[in-house]
Write an enzyme that holds these catalytic residues in place. Sequence first.
Site, mmCIF file in Angstrom:
data_model
loop_
_atom_site.group_PDB
_atom_site.id
_atom_site.type_symbol
_atom_site.label_atom_id
_atom_site.label_comp_id
_atom_site.label_asym_id
_atom_site.label_seq_id
_atom_site.Cartn_x
_atom_site.Cartn_y
_atom_site.Cartn_z
ATOM 1 N N CYS A 85 34.407 37.633 40.319
ATOM 2 C CA CYS A 85 35.315 36.479 39.369
ATOM 3 C C CYS A 85 34.483 35.512 38.846
ATOM 4 C CB CYS A 85 36.252 36.106 40.344
ATOM 5 S SG CYS A 85 37.580 34.927 39.420
ATOM 6 N N ASP A 94 35.186 32.744 38.693
ATOM 7 C CA ASP A 94 35.463 31.290 39.064
ATOM 8 C C ASP A 94 34.156 30.621 39.446
ATOM 9 O OD1 ASP A 94 36.092 29.318 41.386
ATOM 10 O OD2 ASP A 94 38.063 30.104 41.312
ATOM 11 N N ARG A 146 33.182 28.322 41.499
ATOM 12 C CA ARG A 146 33.112 28.238 43.040
ATOM 13 C C ARG A 146 32.522 29.439 43.776
ATOM 14 N NH1 ARG A 146 39.090 26.602 44.094
ATOM 15 N NH2 ARG A 146 39.177 28.404 42.707
ATOM 16 N N HIS A 150 37.971 36.983 45.600
ATOM 17 C CA HIS A 150 38.026 35.583 46.512
ATOM 18 C C HIS A 150 39.378 35.278 46.659
ATOM 19 C CE1 HIS A 150 38.759 32.766 43.327
ATOM 20 N NE2 HIS A 150 38.300 33.652 42.523
ATOM 21 N N CYS A 177 42.320 32.898 44.339
ATOM 22 C CA CYS A 177 41.691 33.377 42.710
ATOM 23 C C CYS A 177 43.100 33.134 41.756
ATOM 24 C CB CYS A 177 41.468 34.752 42.843
ATOM 25 S SG CYS A 177 41.162 35.529 41.448
HETATM 26 CO CO CO Z 1 39.005 34.197 40.938
#
Ligand code: CO
Length: 215
Positions: free
Chosen positions: A45, A47, A49, A101, A104
């Site tokens: 992803c 993302d 993090r 994750h 998400c």
């Molecule tokens: Co995500």
Amino acid sequence: MAVEKLYENIFEANKQWAKARSEEDPDFFAHLAKDQNPDFLYIGCSDSRVHANEIMGLEPGQVFVHRNIANMVVNSDLNALSVINYAVVHLNVKYIIVCGHYNCGGIKAAMEPRDLGILNPWLRNIRDVYRLHQKELDMIEDAEERYKRFVEINIKEQCLNVTKTAEVQKSFYETGWPRVVGWVYDLHNGSLIDLKIDFEKELEGIRKIYDLTRK
Ligand code: CO
């Protein structure tokens, strides 16, 4: 730190990083500049993090990376398909990792039906996964548990989407590689969890419909 300061600091930080790396290993950059030979393709992803190399403890040169919203492998996405093709045919990666994750945002957005403009077609791919597994997901009463389970189910579906590609099938039957694995990353404690998807069993399971090794 103010964002302007943070931005300006990037080049200074880069200088320090490059210097430290060279001091650690004088051949570091010369070695990497020659070519790459990663054993892993990581599809994760976007993302901020979830940092591919860092969570796996891998160095530059060890993992080929593709990231998008909710770690999707969409059949009409030339970007993802090109990455898979290059990783399998030219880099000969041994493992293709689909890593999702918990928490998400893409998965969450897909679970809340509403118009999000240009995001609609992307979210549709995720919503289609929900529809495919609606029976199981709707039976989970706790919203948080349902959300977590959907994250896991989506990872498995994307593993299957990787497995449906001709280059993965052909390479696996010829060489035994790559294997497709599904992981979920837990933002709360930094742990990676292997969903233990049985690649060979899954490949066998979809073969009747998706086998692309025949002419
Ligand atoms: Co995500």
